[in-house]
Design an enzyme around this catalytic site. Sequence first.
Site, PDB file in Angstrom:
ATOM      1  N   CYS A 216      -2.791   2.000   6.742  1.00 22.58           N
ATOM      2  CA  CYS A 216      -2.848   1.375   8.069  1.00 22.58           C
ATOM      3  C   CYS A 216      -3.491   2.292   9.097  1.00 22.58           C
ATOM      4  CB  CYS A 216      -1.451   0.960   8.513  1.00 22.58           C
ATOM      5  SG  CYS A 216      -0.271   2.321   8.655  1.00 22.58           S
TER       6      CYS A 216
ATOM      7  N   GLY B 128       0.061  -7.506   7.442  1.00 15.93           N
ATOM      8  CA  GLY B 128      -1.092  -8.000   8.177  1.00 15.93           C
ATOM      9  C   GLY B 128      -0.716  -8.747   9.445  1.00 15.93           C
ATOM     10  N   VAL B 129      -1.701  -8.902  10.328  1.00 12.50           N
ATOM     11  CA  VAL B 129      -1.469  -9.549  11.619  1.00 12.50           C
ATOM     12  C   VAL B 129      -1.014 -10.990  11.444  1.00 12.50           C
ATOM     13  CG1 VAL B 129      -2.572 -10.310  13.757  1.00 12.50           C
ATOM     14  CG2 VAL B 129      -3.085  -8.044  12.832  1.00 12.50           C
TER      15      VAL B 129
ATOM     16  N   PRO C 188      10.280  -5.643  -1.017  1.00 16.54           N
ATOM     17  CA  PRO C 188       8.953  -5.049  -1.202  1.00 16.54           C
ATOM     18  C   PRO C 188       7.949  -6.116  -1.619  1.00 16.54           C
ATOM     19  CG  PRO C 188      10.300  -4.634  -3.134  1.00 16.54           C
ATOM     20  CD  PRO C 188      11.179  -5.374  -2.158  1.00 16.54           C
TER      21      PRO C 188
ATOM     22  N   GLY D 299      -0.998  -3.022  11.157  1.00 18.20           N
ATOM     23  CA  GLY D 299      -2.289  -2.494  10.747  1.00 18.20           C
ATOM     24  C   GLY D 299      -3.132  -2.035  11.915  1.00 18.20           C
TER      25      GLY D 299
ATOM     26  N   GLU E  73       8.496   3.288  14.913  1.00 16.77           N
ATOM     27  CA  GLU E  73       9.248   3.805  13.779  1.00 16.77           C
ATOM     28  C   GLU E  73       9.192   5.327  13.848  1.00 16.77           C
ATOM     29  OE1 GLU E  73      10.030   1.393  10.746  1.00 16.77           O
ATOM     30  OE2 GLU E  73       8.056   0.458  10.552  1.00 16.77           O
TER      31      GLU E  73
ATOM     32  N   GLU F 228       4.706  -3.544  12.391  1.00 17.60           N
ATOM     33  CA  GLU F 228       3.549  -2.635  12.273  1.00 17.60           C
ATOM     34  C   GLU F 228       2.496  -3.410  11.514  1.00 17.60           C
ATOM     35  OE1 GLU F 228       0.843  -0.814  10.896  1.00 17.60           O
ATOM     36  OE2 GLU F 228       2.128   0.463   9.654  1.00 17.60           O
TER      37      GLU F 228
ATOM     38  N   ASN G 267       0.809  -1.226   0.000  1.00 16.85           N
ATOM     39  CA  ASN G 267       0.000   0.000   0.000  1.00 16.85           C
ATOM     40  C   ASN G 267       0.840   1.273   0.000  1.00 16.85           C
ATOM     41  OD1 ASN G 267       0.745  -0.647   2.722  1.00 16.85           O
ATOM     42  ND2 ASN G 267      -0.784   0.821   3.449  1.00 16.85           N
TER      43      ASN G 267
ATOM     44  N   LYS H  31      -1.372  -3.592  21.448  1.00 15.16           N
ATOM     45  CA  LYS H  31      -2.191  -4.787  21.240  1.00 15.16           C
ATOM     46  C   LYS H  31      -1.799  -5.473  19.917  1.00 15.16           C
ATOM     47  CE  LYS H  31      -6.284  -2.768  21.998  1.00 15.16           C
ATOM     48  NZ  LYS H  31      -7.704  -2.569  22.368  1.00 15.16           N
TER      49      LYS H  31
ATOM     50  N   GLU I   5     -10.241  -4.974  10.122  1.00 11.42           N
ATOM     51  CA  GLU I   5      -9.649  -3.922   9.287  1.00 11.42           C
ATOM     52  C   GLU I   5     -10.067  -4.162   7.842  1.00 11.42           C
ATOM     53  OE1 GLU I   5      -5.381  -1.719   8.551  1.00 11.42           O
ATOM     54  OE2 GLU I   5      -5.393  -3.882   8.884  1.00 11.42           O
TER      55      GLU I   5
END
Length: 483
Positions: free
Chosen positions: A274, A218-219, A166, A241, A454, A239, A142, A447, A375
Amino acid sequence: MVIGRNRRHGSADLPVHDPATGDLVGRAPLAGTMDVDEAVAAAREAQSAWAALGAARRAEFLHTLAAAVADRAEELATLFTREQGKPLVEARAEVERVRANLAYAAALVPALREEMIRSDSESLTFLAHRPVGVVAQILPWNSPLILGAIKLGAALLAGDTVVSLPAPSACLTWLRIGEIAAGLLPPGVLNTLSGPGVVVGEALVRHPDVRMVSFTGGVANGQRVMAASAGMIKKLVLELGGNDPALLLEDVDLSDALLARLQHATFRNAGQVCMAVKRIYVHEGIADRFLDRFVERVRRIRVGPGMDPSSQMGPLHNAAQLERVEALVEDARRRGGTILTGGTRVTTGPCRQGHFYAPTVITGLDDDAPLVQEEQFGPVVPILTFRDDSEVVTRANHSSYGLGASVWTRDLPRGLDLAARLEAGTVWLNAHSAWFLDPAAPFGGVKGSGLGREKGPHGLWEYTELQTVCVPLGEAVGPGGTA
C-alpha cells in the site's frame, strides 16, 4: 478456522494455490453466515471478562502470543511464501514484525491510563478509554500477517474481542496463527474465519453485535464497508491503499545506498504494498543521470519463486492482478510511453507457471495516464520530470489518494517545507518504507486513502471509546438549584 476455542470445518473447502507455481498449498474451511453468527456470539460472550482482566494482564497474553509466533517463525514464513508469493526473506521479516508488533502493543499499557482534566475542591473530571466491544478485522492478501498483528495487538490490549477474516487467497498462515492463539488466549477472545468477503465479510460488517470494523483493502470495498456500517453507525478504521509519489530534488545524493532504498520501496513484494512508491517525480536537471543508474539497478532484479533463495522479487499474487498490470502497461504504450526496461511477463525457467511480471520503468507519460493516476499495485513505475517545487507539489497532490509520500534531498529545511505541503498521512525524507517508520508513529491516509490511524498510541485509541467521568465534590447543585 477457530470459533471460541474450537477448530471448525466449513461447509466446503477453499483451495489456496501457490502464485509462483499454481500448486495447491492447502485448503481452508469455507465459512458461511451461520459461522459468522457463532463467531460474533463467542466474541461477545468473552468480551466483558476479557476487559475485566485489566490492561496489564492482557499485555501478558500478548507477550505470550508474540513468543509463540517467534517459536514457529520458520514454519509460518515458509507457509506464507508458498501461499502469498513474496520471497522467503520478506516472509521471514513479516513474521518477525508480527512478533514485534504484538510485543509493542503490550508495551502500550500506560497509554490506557486515565487522563485528569480537573481536580479541585469542587469537582473531579477525567477521561477514560473504554473498550469498543466486538471488533471485525478484515485483512488483505498482500501483507495480512503484519497488518493483522497491528490490528489484533491494539484491539486486544484495549479490551476488545476480535473476529478476524483474512483474504481467502492468502489465509492459511493467519489461520495458523489463530490456532496458536486459541491455545493461549481465553476462549472467544480471537476468532478466525475464512471465506469470500462478499459473503463472510459482508455478514461481519452488517452484524448488529459488531461495534467496530477495521478494514484494509481497496477503495471500492472500503466504500462498501462504510455503506454497510452506516445504518448502525459503527466505528471504522479504513486503510484503502495509495498512489504514493516520490519527489527527487535536483540536489539529491544519487548514491548506491539511496538508489537501493528507492528501488526497495518501489519493487518490494512486486510492488504490492500500500505504501510502495507508485510514481517518481525527478527534477529535469538530474533526470538523465537518475534514469541511467536507476534503470540499470531495476534490470538486475532477480525474479523467481519466493522459495528460491536467489529470488529478489516474486510473482504477482493472482491472475487478476497480473492482468491489471499488463493492461496498465499496454495503455501506457498506446499513449506513447517509453518502456525503459521490463514491460512483459516472465515465462521462462522456474517462472513459466506463475504470475510473474518483469520489473518495469516507463517514461513519457502525462499526468492523466491511468498508470500515473491509479494504484497499479505491481512492479511497474512511471518516471515523470518537473522544474520547480511548486509545480511538483501541485502534481503530486493531484490524486484521489493520500497515504504516503517522500522527498529526496540534501536540503533538510527545504524537504520539511515540501513535506508540509504534501497531502499525505505520512511523509518520509530520503526514505519511503515501513522499515523507516517508528513503531510509535501512527499510520494512515487522507482523502481516498482511508479513515483513522493504526500503530502507536493513536492507533490503540481507535479501538476504544472515550468516556468523560465527572464527580462533583462540593455541595453545589447547579444554577438555580437548591441543596
